[in-house]
Design a protein around this motif. Structure first.
Motif, PDB file in Angstrom:
ATOM      1  N   VAL A 162      66.165   2.216  48.193  1.00 40.81           N
ATOM      2  CA  VAL A 162      67.077   3.299  49.049  1.00 40.81           C
ATOM      3  C   VAL A 162      67.046   4.723  47.966  1.00 40.81           C
ATOM      4  O   VAL A 162      67.273   5.706  48.396  1.00 40.81           O
ATOM      5  CB  VAL A 162      68.745   2.914  49.007  1.00 40.81           C
ATOM      6  CG1 VAL A 162      69.038   1.884  50.196  1.00 40.81           C
ATOM      7  CG2 VAL A 162      68.764   2.425  47.588  1.00 40.81           C
ATOM      8  N   GLY A 163      66.796   4.933  46.878  1.00 45.29           N
ATOM      9  CA  GLY A 163      66.829   6.314  46.288  1.00 45.29           C
ATOM     10  C   GLY A 163      65.574   6.872  47.129  1.00 45.29           C
ATOM     11  O   GLY A 163      65.618   7.997  46.696  1.00 45.29           O
ATOM     12  N   ASN A 164      64.618   6.262  47.132  1.00 43.55           N
ATOM     13  CA  ASN A 164      63.415   6.846  47.796  1.00 43.55           C
ATOM     14  C   ASN A 164      63.877   7.521  49.141  1.00 43.55           C
ATOM     15  O   ASN A 164      63.078   8.596  49.877  1.00 43.55           O
ATOM     16  CB  ASN A 164      61.982   6.154  47.845  1.00 43.55           C
ATOM     17  CG  ASN A 164      61.061   5.229  46.309  1.00 43.55           C
ATOM     18  OD1 ASN A 164      61.510   4.153  46.480  1.00 43.55           O
ATOM     19  ND2 ASN A 164      61.283   5.818  45.656  1.00 43.55           N
ATOM     20  N   ALA A 165      64.034   6.890  49.478  1.00 45.65           N
ATOM     21  CA  ALA A 165      65.045   7.576  51.085  1.00 45.65           C
ATOM     22  C   ALA A 165      65.746   7.808  50.820  1.00 45.65           C
ATOM     23  O   ALA A 165      65.819   9.272  51.452  1.00 45.65           O
ATOM     24  CB  ALA A 165      65.954   6.607  51.518  1.00 45.65           C
ATOM     25  N   TRP A 166      66.675   8.468  49.934  1.00 44.57           N
ATOM     26  CA  TRP A 166      67.555   9.749  49.056  1.00 44.57           C
ATOM     27  C   TRP A 166      67.113  10.324  49.485  1.00 44.57           C
ATOM     28  O   TRP A 166      67.137  11.840  49.551  1.00 44.57           O
ATOM     29  CB  TRP A 166      68.674   9.456  48.810  1.00 44.57           C
ATOM     30  CG  TRP A 166      69.791  10.150  48.418  1.00 44.57           C
ATOM     31  CD1 TRP A 166      70.564  10.297  49.119  1.00 44.57           C
ATOM     32  CD2 TRP A 166      69.703  11.406  47.771  1.00 44.57           C
ATOM     33  NE1 TRP A 166      71.174  11.173  49.555  1.00 44.57           N
ATOM     34  CE2 TRP A 166      70.903  11.987  48.187  1.00 44.57           C
ATOM     35  CE3 TRP A 166      68.881  12.008  46.473  1.00 44.57           C
ATOM     36  CZ2 TRP A 166      70.889  13.781  47.798  1.00 44.57           C
ATOM     37  CZ3 TRP A 166      69.762  12.765  46.328  1.00 44.57           C
ATOM     38  CH2 TRP A 166      70.713  13.831  46.203  1.00 44.57           C
ATOM     39  N   SER A 167      65.710  10.859  48.752  1.00 51.31           N
ATOM     40  CA  SER A 167      65.204  11.571  48.150  1.00 51.31           C
ATOM     41  C   SER A 167      63.866  12.500  49.423  1.00 51.31           C
ATOM     42  O   SER A 167      63.769  13.158  49.007  1.00 51.31           O
ATOM     43  CB  SER A 167      63.609  11.059  47.184  1.00 51.31           C
ATOM     44  OG  SER A 167      62.548  12.548  46.883  1.00 51.31           O
ATOM     45  N   ALA A 168      63.440  11.360  50.401  1.00 54.51           N
ATOM     46  CA  ALA A 168      62.776  11.522  51.451  1.00 54.51           C
ATOM     47  C   ALA A 168      64.138  12.162  52.782  1.00 54.51           C
ATOM     48  O   ALA A 168      63.223  13.443  53.063  1.00 54.51           O
ATOM     49  CB  ALA A 168      62.321  10.513  52.218  1.00 54.51           C
ATOM     50  N   LEU A 169      65.484  11.972  52.142  1.00 53.27           N
ATOM     51  CA  LEU A 169      65.720  12.208  53.352  1.00 53.27           C
ATOM     52  C   LEU A 169      66.088  13.897  53.124  1.00 53.27           C
ATOM     53  O   LEU A 169      66.883  15.337  53.487  1.00 53.27           O
ATOM     54  CB  LEU A 169      66.909  12.029  53.425  1.00 53.27           C
ATOM     55  CG  LEU A 169      67.224  10.341  54.238  1.00 53.27           C
ATOM     56  CD1 LEU A 169      68.207   9.536  54.491  1.00 53.27           C
ATOM     57  CD2 LEU A 169      66.586  10.930  56.044  1.00 53.27           C
ATOM     58  N   GLN A 170      66.480  14.004  51.693  1.00 51.22           N
ATOM     59  CA  GLN A 170      66.352  15.768  50.698  1.00 51.22           C
ATOM     60  C   GLN A 170      65.300  16.548  51.379  1.00 51.22           C
ATOM     61  O   GLN A 170      65.650  17.780  51.246  1.00 51.22           O
ATOM     62  CB  GLN A 170      66.457  15.492  48.930  1.00 51.22           C
ATOM     63  CG  GLN A 170      67.741  14.769  48.697  1.00 51.22           C
ATOM     64  CD  GLN A 170      68.900  15.542  48.897  1.00 51.22           C
ATOM     65  OE1 GLN A 170      68.550  16.973  48.714  1.00 51.22           O
ATOM     66  NE2 GLN A 170      69.596  14.600  49.282  1.00 51.22           N
ATOM     67  N   CYS A 171      64.091  16.100  51.683  1.00 47.20           N
ATOM     68  CA  CYS A 171      63.161  16.730  52.214  1.00 47.20           C
ATOM     69  C   CYS A 171      63.675  17.479  53.527  1.00 47.20           C
ATOM     70  O   CYS A 171      62.694  18.213  53.833  1.00 47.20           O
ATOM     71  CB  CYS A 171      61.428  16.360  51.769  1.00 47.20           C
ATOM     72  SG  CYS A 171      60.631  15.908  50.186  1.00 47.20           S
ATOM     73  N   GLN A 172      62.962  16.436  53.846  1.00 48.18           N
ATOM     74  CA  GLN A 172      63.941  16.590  55.493  1.00 48.18           C
ATOM     75  C   GLN A 172      64.742  17.423  56.004  1.00 48.18           C
ATOM     76  O   GLN A 172      64.676  18.354  56.408  1.00 48.18           O
ATOM     77  CB  GLN A 172      63.647  15.228  56.309  1.00 48.18           C
ATOM     78  CG  GLN A 172      64.605  15.828  58.315  1.00 48.18           C
ATOM     79  CD  GLN A 172      63.741  14.167  59.169  1.00 48.18           C
ATOM     80  OE1 GLN A 172      62.241  13.734  58.707  1.00 48.18           O
ATOM     81  NE2 GLN A 172      64.713  13.175  59.461  1.00 48.18           N
ATOM     82  N   ALA A 173      65.517  17.514  54.848  1.00 44.57           N
ATOM     83  CA  ALA A 173      66.921  18.036  55.620  1.00 44.57           C
ATOM     84  C   ALA A 173      66.750  19.613  55.102  1.00 44.57           C
ATOM     85  O   ALA A 173      67.255  20.320  55.896  1.00 44.57           O
ATOM     86  CB  ALA A 173      68.130  17.706  54.717  1.00 44.57           C
ATOM     87  N   ILE A 180      60.276  18.846  46.658  1.00 41.05           N
ATOM     88  CA  ILE A 180      61.628  18.926  46.452  1.00 41.05           C
ATOM     89  C   ILE A 180      61.127  17.033  46.011  1.00 41.05           C
ATOM     90  O   ILE A 180      60.392  16.731  46.873  1.00 41.05           O
ATOM     91  CB  ILE A 180      61.735  19.101  47.620  1.00 41.05           C
ATOM     92  CG1 ILE A 180      62.789  19.975  48.577  1.00 41.05           C
ATOM     93  CG2 ILE A 180      63.581  18.564  47.737  1.00 41.05           C
ATOM     94  CD1 ILE A 180      62.414  20.491  49.719  1.00 41.05           C
ATOM     95  N   ARG A 181      62.095  17.243  44.825  1.00 39.34           N
ATOM     96  CA  ARG A 181      61.432  15.876  43.828  1.00 39.34           C
ATOM     97  C   ARG A 181      62.534  15.532  42.630  1.00 39.34           C
ATOM     98  O   ARG A 181      63.608  16.310  42.666  1.00 39.34           O
ATOM     99  CB  ARG A 181      60.294  15.882  43.328  1.00 39.34           C
ATOM    100  CG  ARG A 181      60.437  17.289  42.381  1.00 39.34           C
ATOM    101  CD  ARG A 181      58.787  16.949  41.923  1.00 39.34           C
ATOM    102  NE  ARG A 181      58.765  17.839  41.043  1.00 39.34           N
ATOM    103  CZ  ARG A 181      57.424  18.070  39.835  1.00 39.34           C
ATOM    104  NH1 ARG A 181      55.951  17.404  40.685  1.00 39.34           N
ATOM    105  NH2 ARG A 181      57.147  18.953  39.126  1.00 39.34           N
ATOM    106  N   GLY A 182      63.086  14.296  42.993  1.00 30.72           N
ATOM    107  CA  GLY A 182      64.227  13.830  41.708  1.00 30.72           C
ATOM    108  C   GLY A 182      63.836  14.914  41.043  1.00 30.72           C
ATOM    109  O   GLY A 182      62.944  14.646  40.400  1.00 30.72           O
ATOM    110  N   ARG A 183      64.894  14.595  40.389  1.00 32.04           N
ATOM    111  CA  ARG A 183      64.966  15.272  38.834  1.00 32.04           C
ATOM    112  C   ARG A 183      64.507  15.410  37.500  1.00 32.04           C
ATOM    113  O   ARG A 183      64.135  15.366  36.580  1.00 32.04           O
ATOM    114  CB  ARG A 183      66.550  15.429  38.459  1.00 32.04           C
ATOM    115  CG  ARG A 183      67.420  16.525  38.381  1.00 32.04           C
ATOM    116  CD  ARG A 183      69.235  16.377  38.117  1.00 32.04           C
ATOM    117  NE  ARG A 183      69.799  17.689  38.804  1.00 32.04           N
ATOM    118  CZ  ARG A 183      71.092  17.637  39.591  1.00 32.04           C
ATOM    119  NH1 ARG A 183      72.173  16.060  38.074  1.00 32.04           N
ATOM    120  NH2 ARG A 183      71.131  18.378  39.828  1.00 32.04           N
ATOM    121  N   ASP A 184      64.456  13.711  37.984  1.00 33.32           N
ATOM    122  CA  ASP A 184      63.955  12.658  36.608  1.00 33.32           C
ATOM    123  C   ASP A 184      61.984  13.311  36.578  1.00 33.32           C
ATOM    124  O   ASP A 184      61.151  12.941  35.187  1.00 33.32           O
ATOM    125  CB  ASP A 184      63.186  11.099  37.216  1.00 33.32           C
ATOM    126  CG  ASP A 184      62.733  10.462  38.831  1.00 33.32           C
ATOM    127  OD1 ASP A 184      63.377  11.683  39.180  1.00 33.32           O
ATOM    128  OD2 ASP A 184      62.048  10.171  38.323  1.00 33.32           O
TER     129      ASP A 184
END
Ligand code: GLU
Length: 304
Positions: free
Chosen positions: A17-28, A209-213
């Protein structure tokens, strides 16, 4: 100039689900900016990546409702481009072959740590192979496996002290890299850092667009872009989806996978609704992953 971003998962396991959140950030972001989104499968590390995971990822992303431009791009098919970039850096004399094993590096660091002024010692590569003569390098390269390391001090001098990277919110960060990082691994011949900058340029990515890590890697990427004469993208490091204990969801901690949610009958639209917050909601389970009772998940995510 048309705007372009990418979602770039590594197929070392199933998407969670963390990857899904990241993917949706890119899409949004892409939808908001009328930008293109591409999918890049970062599968250079054949010791950890598997074709089955890449196929499952694509299926999960379709299920999630991610829409990308064209076919997915596989890094494993672009080795020639990474080799060329290594040649370019070699010709500039800013990389050197490193023959050290992990054990030797640990030993060297431990020796430095027990020396006077140990508190000044940085826990970075101690530079053992940096000053080998060209003759020694040549000879050992015939006999021993080696990695390529960046001579960071030299690269920083060449790139210029005023090098920065830019977060889309407007913050400028000074590029500081203190370690002679590996950019061509012994086992796979390339590294994540090199492949990512070569690909972002070749694929005309304007916004990353990618995670803060991954923010900690951005200085390295800017330095490599500068050395290789590649354009500077804008960065958006989004916050991470955390679990109930405040930990980042990760494959190695068995975070809940998209395929397990799908098997339970969770609708992608319901998951998207749940994840549609910014900052992200917390994933209300700790990292029990597949062990989370189905009823609990279904109670929360419903079956709509
Ligand atoms: N492949 C990396 C990962 O899955 C992401 C690389 C990037 O976005 O720069 O963590």
């Amino acid at each position: 100039m048309s705007l372009r971003t990418r979602f770039a998962p590594s197929p070392t396991g199933l998407l969670h689900v963390g990857n899904a959140w990241s993917a949706l950030q890119c899409q949004a972001w892409a939808e908001q900016q009328h930008a293109e989104l591409i999918l890049r499968i970062e599968d250079i590390d054949h010791t950890r990546c598997r074709a089955e995971f890449a196929a499952a990822m694509i299926e999960d992303l379709h299920w999630l409702g991610l829409r990308w431009q064209g076919e997915a791009i596989y890094q494993s098919r672009r080795r020639q481009a990474y080799r060329q970039a290594l040649h370019q850096l070699r010709a500039m004399d800013v990389i050197y072959p490193c023959f050290c094993t992990r054990k030797q590096i640990r030993g060297e660091i431990a020796r430095m740590a027990s020396a006077p002024h140990a508190e000044d010692a940085v826990m970075a590569y101690p530079g053992t192979c940096r000053s080998l003569t060209p003759g020694d390098q040549q000879q050992r390269m015939q006999q021993q496996p080696f990695a390529w390391r960046l001579d960071t001090a030299k690269a920083m001098r060449t790139a210029g002290e005023r090098l920065t990277w830019r977060e889309s919110s407007g913050q400028m960060h000074r590029v500081r890299v203190d370690d002679d990082i590996v950019i061509g691994r012994k086992d796979i011949g390339v590294s994540y850092h090199l492949a990512v900058v070569v690909d972002d340029a070749a694929q005309s990515i304007t916004h990353i667009i990618r995670g803060r890590d991954l923010a900690a890697s951005t200085a390295i990427h800017r330095l490599l872009q500068q050395m290789l004469g590649l354009p500077e993208p804008v960065y958006i490091h989004h916050p991470l989806l955390l679990d109930a204990k405040g930990k980042r969801l990760a494959k190695r901690n068995h975070a809940t996978t998209l395929s397990s949610l799908r098997r339970m009958g969770v609708q992608a639209s319901r998951l998207r609704e749940f994840l549609a917050c910014d900052p992200p909601p917390c994933w209300p389970f700790d990292q029990a992953g597949e062990g989370v009772p189905e009823e609990t998940i279904l109670r929360m995510l419903g079956k709509r």
